[in-house]
Design a protein around this motif. Structure first.
Motif, mmCIF file in Angstrom:
data_model
loop_
_atom_site.group_PDB
_atom_site.id
_atom_site.type_symbol
_atom_site.label_atom_id
_atom_site.label_comp_id
_atom_site.label_asym_id
_atom_site.label_seq_id
_atom_site.Cartn_x
_atom_site.Cartn_y
_atom_site.Cartn_z
ATOM 1 N N VAL A 1 40.315 24.511 49.781
ATOM 2 C CA VAL A 1 39.409 23.604 48.283
ATOM 3 C C VAL A 1 40.574 24.839 47.464
ATOM 4 C CG1 VAL A 1 37.780 23.526 50.003
ATOM 5 C CG2 VAL A 1 37.943 25.402 48.729
ATOM 6 N N GLY A 2 40.555 23.758 46.168
ATOM 7 C CA GLY A 2 40.919 25.081 45.314
ATOM 8 C C GLY A 2 40.996 25.513 44.274
ATOM 9 N N SER A 3 39.410 25.722 44.402
ATOM 10 C CA SER A 3 38.145 26.341 42.667
ATOM 11 C C SER A 3 37.618 27.104 43.853
ATOM 12 C CB SER A 3 38.079 24.691 41.794
ATOM 13 O OG SER A 3 37.150 23.710 42.702
ATOM 14 N N LYS A 4 37.185 27.362 42.211
ATOM 15 C CA LYS A 4 36.196 29.079 42.281
ATOM 16 C C LYS A 4 36.564 29.371 43.574
ATOM 17 C CE LYS A 4 33.644 26.100 39.309
ATOM 18 N NZ LYS A 4 31.991 25.498 38.801
ATOM 19 N N LEU A 5 37.488 30.122 43.447
ATOM 20 C CA LEU A 5 37.439 30.854 45.289
ATOM 21 C C LEU A 5 37.474 32.399 44.708
ATOM 22 C CD1 LEU A 5 39.831 28.407 46.582
ATOM 23 C CD2 LEU A 5 38.041 28.928 47.383
ATOM 24 N N SER A 6 37.205 33.373 45.342
ATOM 25 C CA SER A 6 37.652 34.803 45.581
ATOM 26 C C SER A 6 38.457 35.350 46.595
ATOM 27 C CB SER A 6 35.986 35.193 45.557
ATOM 28 O OG SER A 6 35.046 34.812 44.035
ATOM 29 N N TYR A 7 39.104 36.364 46.348
ATOM 30 C CA TYR A 7 40.228 36.908 47.256
ATOM 31 C C TYR A 7 39.725 37.983 48.167
ATOM 32 C CZ TYR A 7 42.511 32.140 45.972
ATOM 33 O OH TYR A 7 42.750 30.917 46.565
ATOM 34 N N THR A 8 39.866 38.242 49.182
ATOM 35 C CA THR A 8 39.852 39.636 49.502
ATOM 36 C C THR A 8 40.592 40.309 50.511
ATOM 37 O OG1 THR A 8 37.540 39.720 49.214
ATOM 38 C CG2 THR A 8 38.400 41.924 50.556
ATOM 39 N N ASP B 1 40.557 39.858 44.746
ATOM 40 C CA ASP B 1 40.571 39.291 43.149
ATOM 41 C C ASP B 1 41.895 38.935 42.571
ATOM 42 O OD1 ASP B 1 37.731 38.958 42.978
ATOM 43 O OD2 ASP B 1 37.919 40.979 41.012
ATOM 44 N N ASP B 2 43.181 38.433 44.041
ATOM 45 C CA ASP B 2 44.450 38.271 44.291
ATOM 46 C C ASP B 2 44.840 37.083 45.392
ATOM 47 O OD1 ASP B 2 45.605 39.896 41.772
ATOM 48 O OD2 ASP B 2 45.464 41.414 42.975
ATOM 49 N N GLU B 3 45.305 36.063 44.425
ATOM 50 C CA GLU B 3 45.676 35.482 46.278
ATOM 51 C C GLU B 3 46.740 35.662 46.842
ATOM 52 O OE1 GLU B 3 46.956 29.897 46.019
ATOM 53 O OE2 GLU B 3 46.356 31.393 43.874
ATOM 54 N N GLN B 4 47.501 36.731 45.850
ATOM 55 C CA GLN B 4 48.894 36.651 46.382
ATOM 56 C C GLN B 4 49.306 38.353 46.062
ATOM 57 O OE1 GLN B 4 52.395 35.148 45.754
ATOM 58 N NE2 GLN B 4 51.756 35.542 43.056
ATOM 59 N N ILE B 5 49.654 39.140 47.261
ATOM 60 C CA ILE B 5 50.138 40.085 46.719
ATOM 61 C C ILE B 5 51.307 40.935 47.359
ATOM 62 C CG2 ILE B 5 47.175 41.035 47.687
ATOM 63 C CD1 ILE B 5 48.752 41.900 50.687
ATOM 64 N N HIS B 6 51.685 42.229 47.063
ATOM 65 C CA HIS B 6 53.265 42.049 47.626
ATOM 66 C C HIS B 6 53.155 43.803 47.310
ATOM 67 C CE1 HIS B 6 57.589 43.204 45.349
ATOM 68 N NE2 HIS B 6 57.788 42.887 46.547
ATOM 69 N N PHE B 7 54.007 43.749 48.369
ATOM 70 C CA PHE B 7 54.345 45.931 48.542
ATOM 71 C C PHE B 7 55.948 45.577 49.883
ATOM 72 C CE2 PHE B 7 51.483 43.193 52.166
ATOM 73 C CZ PHE B 7 52.505 44.192 53.365
ATOM 74 N N SER B 8 56.298 46.886 50.062
ATOM 75 C CA SER B 8 57.029 47.774 50.472
ATOM 76 C C SER B 8 57.004 48.167 52.074
ATOM 77 C CB SER B 8 57.866 48.459 49.765
ATOM 78 O OG SER B 8 58.701 47.864 48.227
#
Length: 272
Positions: A152-159, A169-176
């Motif tokens: 589903v694509g609306s009113k989502l929270s991310y952990t 609160d981030d849909e995507q993350i980046h690290f090395s």
């Protein structure tokens, strides 16, 4: 990795706040598709002459000695309690979301203030997919991008959980990563007002850019089924609207690793 730690006390606080709001009559109801809901009128039978329920300004239930149900989208799904005039709606759909108004008049003809109730029906989360892109850099380290895709694509929270760290609160993350880091387990949990589901993936950095198995993923769905299984991308990813990783977002600007990613080679996978 951006975002702030999400503590268990924060989750408990959100739940308690919702309960308190309900207790003091904040008229907002969140329900899932297929659920039933009982909307309180705030009235008592004694002294009431007539009652009227409206949905988006259209009368859906009337009471004047007897209960009548004018034709509406709720046909066959409505029931009004004639002792407290609460309204029960069964088999909720997304189209049932909206504003409900209940008004009444006393036996003495006095108009009772109208009460407004907001109903929001949500689609439960059925699937979560971690999409990943791992790029081997010239210095033999890897740039890792992970995107949490949801059914589903609306009113989502991310952990996100990585090792002992939790971020939200981030849909995507980046690290090395470096080859010496070995296998790194990462979990994304997506939630809305009525449901929560998780997916996990293991990522690693490898110097062997010619071996596809070096970036093999073992993403597993975590849901309410008894036996979760590893699933093929070809079996399930069609059910999701999978966006492309967006490296131009400000998330990348928040994370500084002391070097700028290059792109001599790239391995890209979408997995369940």
């Amino acid at each position: 990795m951006s975002g702030g730690p999400l503590s268990s006390s924060s989750k408990q606080g959100i739940l308690l706040l919702s309960i308190l709001h309900y207790g003091v009559g904040i008229s907002l109801f969140n329900k899932a598709v297929g659920d039933s809901v009982e909307l309180p009128s705030g009235l008592e039978r004694e002294g009431i002459k007539s009652v009227e329920w409206k949905y988006k300004k259209m009368v859906i239930v009337e009471f004047d000695r007897n209960i009548s149900l004018p034709r509406s989208q709720f046909k066959g799904r409505l029931e009004m309690n004639d002792s407290n005039f609460s309204l029960t709606i069964q088999e909720l759909s997304l189209q049932d979301s909206g504003e409900f108004l209940v008004s009444a008049a006393s036996n003495k003809g006095r108009q009772i203030p109208t009460k407004t109730i907001h109903l929001q029906v949500h689609e439960p989360i059925s699937k979560v997919v971690i999409q990943k892109e791992i790029t081997l850099l010239a210095n033999q380290s890897c740039s890792v991008w992970l995107l949490c895709n949801v059914s589903v694509g609306s009113k989502l929270s991310y952990t996100w959980e990585r090792g002992n760290e939790t971020y939200r609160d981030d849909e995507q993350i980046h690290f090395s990563l470096s080859p010496a880091d070995g296998d790194i387990s990462v979990t994304c949990t997506a939630s809305n007002s009525v449901s929560e589901k998780s997916a996990s993936a293991t990522v690693k950095c490898s110097n062997d850019t010619t071996t596809p198995a070096a970036l093999t993923d073992d993403t597993r769905m975590k849901d309410t089924r008894t036996n979760s299984q590893v699933m093929s991308i070809y079996e399930n990813v069609d059910d999701l609207a999978v966006p492309r990783l967006n490296k131009s977002q400000t998330l990348y600007d928040k994370i500084t690793f002391g070097r700028q990613p290059e792109t001599p080679c790239s391995s890209y996978q979408e997995v369940l």
